[in-house]
Every structure is written in C-alpha cells, then in structure tokens.
Scaffold this active site. Sequence first.
Site, PDB file in Angstrom:
ATOM      1  N   VAL A  31      24.719 -16.148  19.136  1.00 22.03           N
ATOM      2  CA  VAL A  31      23.592 -16.830  19.893  1.00 22.03           C
ATOM      3  C   VAL A  31      23.976 -17.209  21.358  1.00 22.03           C
ATOM      4  O   VAL A  31      23.039 -17.249  22.042  1.00 22.03           O
ATOM      5  CB  VAL A  31      23.356 -18.261  18.978  1.00 22.03           C
ATOM      6  CG1 VAL A  31      24.224 -19.272  19.173  1.00 22.03           C
ATOM      7  CG2 VAL A  31      21.907 -18.838  19.336  1.00 22.03           C
ATOM      8  N   ASP A  32      25.291 -17.109  21.672  1.00 19.38           N
ATOM      9  CA  ASP A  32      25.640 -17.501  23.052  1.00 19.38           C
ATOM     10  C   ASP A  32      25.340 -16.045  23.982  1.00 19.38           C
ATOM     11  O   ASP A  32      24.629 -16.523  24.951  1.00 19.38           O
ATOM     12  CB  ASP A  32      27.060 -17.569  22.978  1.00 19.38           C
ATOM     13  CG  ASP A  32      27.528 -18.267  24.258  1.00 19.38           C
ATOM     14  OD1 ASP A  32      26.804 -18.482  25.271  1.00 19.38           O
ATOM     15  OD2 ASP A  32      29.044 -18.128  24.439  1.00 19.38           O
ATOM     16  N   TYR A 125      32.733 -18.290  13.990  1.00 20.55           N
ATOM     17  CA  TYR A 125      33.513 -19.218  13.914  1.00 20.55           C
ATOM     18  C   TYR A 125      33.759 -19.542  12.440  1.00 20.55           C
ATOM     19  O   TYR A 125      34.570 -20.237  11.969  1.00 20.55           O
ATOM     20  CB  TYR A 125      33.083 -20.572  14.472  1.00 20.55           C
ATOM     21  CG  TYR A 125      33.541 -20.559  16.113  1.00 20.55           C
ATOM     22  CD1 TYR A 125      34.082 -19.122  16.784  1.00 20.55           C
ATOM     23  CD2 TYR A 125      33.382 -21.697  16.926  1.00 20.55           C
ATOM     24  CE1 TYR A 125      34.358 -19.400  18.141  1.00 20.55           C
ATOM     25  CE2 TYR A 125      33.767 -21.563  18.344  1.00 20.55           C
ATOM     26  CZ  TYR A 125      34.107 -20.322  18.895  1.00 20.55           C
ATOM     27  OH  TYR A 125      34.568 -20.408  20.103  1.00 20.55           O
TER      28      TYR A 125
HETATM   29  P1  ADP Z   1      29.751 -19.633  16.321  1.00 24.24           P
HETATM   30  O1  ADP Z   1      30.655 -18.809  17.189  1.00 24.24           O
HETATM   31  O2  ADP Z   1      29.736 -21.133  16.714  1.00 24.24           O
HETATM   32  O3  ADP Z   1      29.967 -19.496  14.900  1.00 24.24           O
HETATM   33  P2  ADP Z   1      27.390 -17.616  16.353  1.00 24.24           P
HETATM   34  O4  ADP Z   1      26.905 -17.235  17.686  1.00 24.24           O
HETATM   35  O5  ADP Z   1      28.465 -16.562  15.934  1.00 24.24           O
HETATM   36  O6  ADP Z   1      28.495 -18.951  16.639  1.00 24.24           O
HETATM   37  O7  ADP Z   1      26.754 -18.064  15.099  1.00 24.24           O
HETATM   38  C1  ADP Z   1      26.159 -19.428  15.053  1.00 24.24           C
HETATM   39  C2  ADP Z   1      24.601 -19.021  14.273  1.00 24.24           C
HETATM   40  O8  ADP Z   1      23.686 -18.502  15.108  1.00 24.24           O
HETATM   41  C3  ADP Z   1      24.679 -17.971  13.110  1.00 24.24           C
HETATM   42  O9  ADP Z   1      23.966 -18.679  12.297  1.00 24.24           O
HETATM   43  C4  ADP Z   1      23.851 -17.053  13.683  1.00 24.24           C
HETATM   44  O10 ADP Z   1      23.272 -16.199  12.615  1.00 24.24           O
HETATM   45  C5  ADP Z   1      22.936 -17.567  14.383  1.00 24.24           C
HETATM   46  N1  ADP Z   1      22.352 -16.897  15.788  1.00 24.24           N
HETATM   47  C6  ADP Z   1      22.598 -15.741  16.219  1.00 24.24           C
HETATM   48  N2  ADP Z   1      21.671 -15.519  17.268  1.00 24.24           N
HETATM   49  C7  ADP Z   1      20.706 -16.226  16.843  1.00 24.24           C
HETATM   50  C8  ADP Z   1      19.582 -16.578  17.892  1.00 24.24           C
HETATM   51  N3  ADP Z   1      19.010 -15.724  18.642  1.00 24.24           N
HETATM   52  N4  ADP Z   1      18.579 -17.512  17.473  1.00 24.24           N
HETATM   53  C9  ADP Z   1      19.247 -18.525  16.600  1.00 24.24           C
HETATM   54  N5  ADP Z   1      20.362 -18.238  15.908  1.00 24.24           N
HETATM   55  C10 ADP Z   1      21.100 -17.291  16.050  1.00 24.24           C
END
Ligand code: ADP
Length: 175
Positions: A31-32, A125
């Site tokens: 998501v980042d 994570y």
């Molecule tokens: P972390 O490193 O905190 O685990 P991630 O980005 O890998 O963060 O995942 C956190 C959540 O964000 C996951 O449930 C993933 O499916 C979700 N995610 C990824 N891309 C998006 C997006 N564009 N919008 C909303 N959620 C998302």
Amino acid sequence: MIKIIQGDITTLAVDAIVNAANQVMLGGGGVDGAIHDAAGDELYEACLKVPEVRPGVRCPTGEARITSGFKLPAKFVIHTVGPVYRDGLHGEPEKLAACYRNSLALAAENGCKSIAFPCISTGIYGYPKEDAAKIAVREVRKFLAAKNAKDAEEMEVIFCCFAERDAAVYEKLLS
Ligand code: ADP
C-alpha cells in the site's frame, strides 16, 4: 460512523488516508508503494522533510506522521508504522493498537472528519488478519466512544480492504 470499503485506498476522496509505511518513510512495497505512486514525487519530498528521530527513522513503530496528499484525492496522508509480526508476544498487539490510536489522534488534531485505514501490518509485515482486524475495530470503537454522539456520527472511519476476504473479516467483526 464506521464503514468498510473494498478497493484501492488511493482512490478515496477522504480527509486522510493512512499509509502502512516503514520507519524511514520514503516509500516501499504494498500500500505504501501504491500511495507514493498515486501521490507523486511531492509526497516523497514531503517525507524527506520529516525530521529523523535517529538515523534512518522518521517514524518509529506505533507512531504516526502527517503530510499533505498531493495528487491524491485525499487531503492528507497519515503515515504510521505497524509492527513486524513475530509471534504476538513481542509487543505487536500494543504497537498495532498504537498505530490506530496515534493516527486517529493526528487526524482529529488536523480537523479531519473522514479517515480511511488499510489493514496495517497484514501484508509484508505478516500480522494475522483476524487478530489485526480485532485490534483495529477495538481502537476505532474506543476513539468514537470518547466523542459525543453527534461528533461520533459525523466522523467517518473507513476500513479500506484491498481483498474481498479482508473485508469479510471486518464485516463479521462489525455485525
Ligand atoms: P505492511 O508492511 O504494514 O504489512 P502492506 O502494504 O504489505 O503493509 O500490506 C498492508 C495491507 O494493505 C494488506 O492487507 C494489503 O492487501 C493492503 N493493500 C495493498 N495495496 C493496497 C491499496 N492500494 N489499497 C488498500 N489496501 C492495500
């Protein structure tokens, strides 16, 4: 008011979206990466300006920082750093709860009336989805319960789930 939306958090026209960032706050995967791509280079520049609390750390785990949303439809991005999950016995629940609490407090301080959260820590994570969702719902409920009825009704907190099965977990918890 609590809502569940299934989809891409970068498309939401809310006051603030929350980013599951890392401590250095300069973008990453999941998501980042999606938030940085959609917000544009100005977000990276704004993150660079967030002071480091120690080398390589702009936002310690459990804390939150705010920037503008730049090209996003959201006005602000609240960057928070979830815990990397080990076994749940290394302070992960407390750290994850702090992410929700600190993000909500920062949103309130900045006058936000709507905020959308991704499922923090549940991607790379590795936090178990259901355990993480329980903490998320508990902290949001606590935050809303501390407001008077009108303010609680006017404040929109969205759980934005990328995957359908994640949304189903929240549906169950909120029903
Ligand atoms: P972390 O490193 O905190 O685990 P991630 O980005 O890998 O963060 O995942 C956190 C959540 O964000 C996951 O449930 C993933 O499916 C979700 N995610 C990824 N891309 C998006 C997006 N564009 N919008 C909303 N959620 C998302």
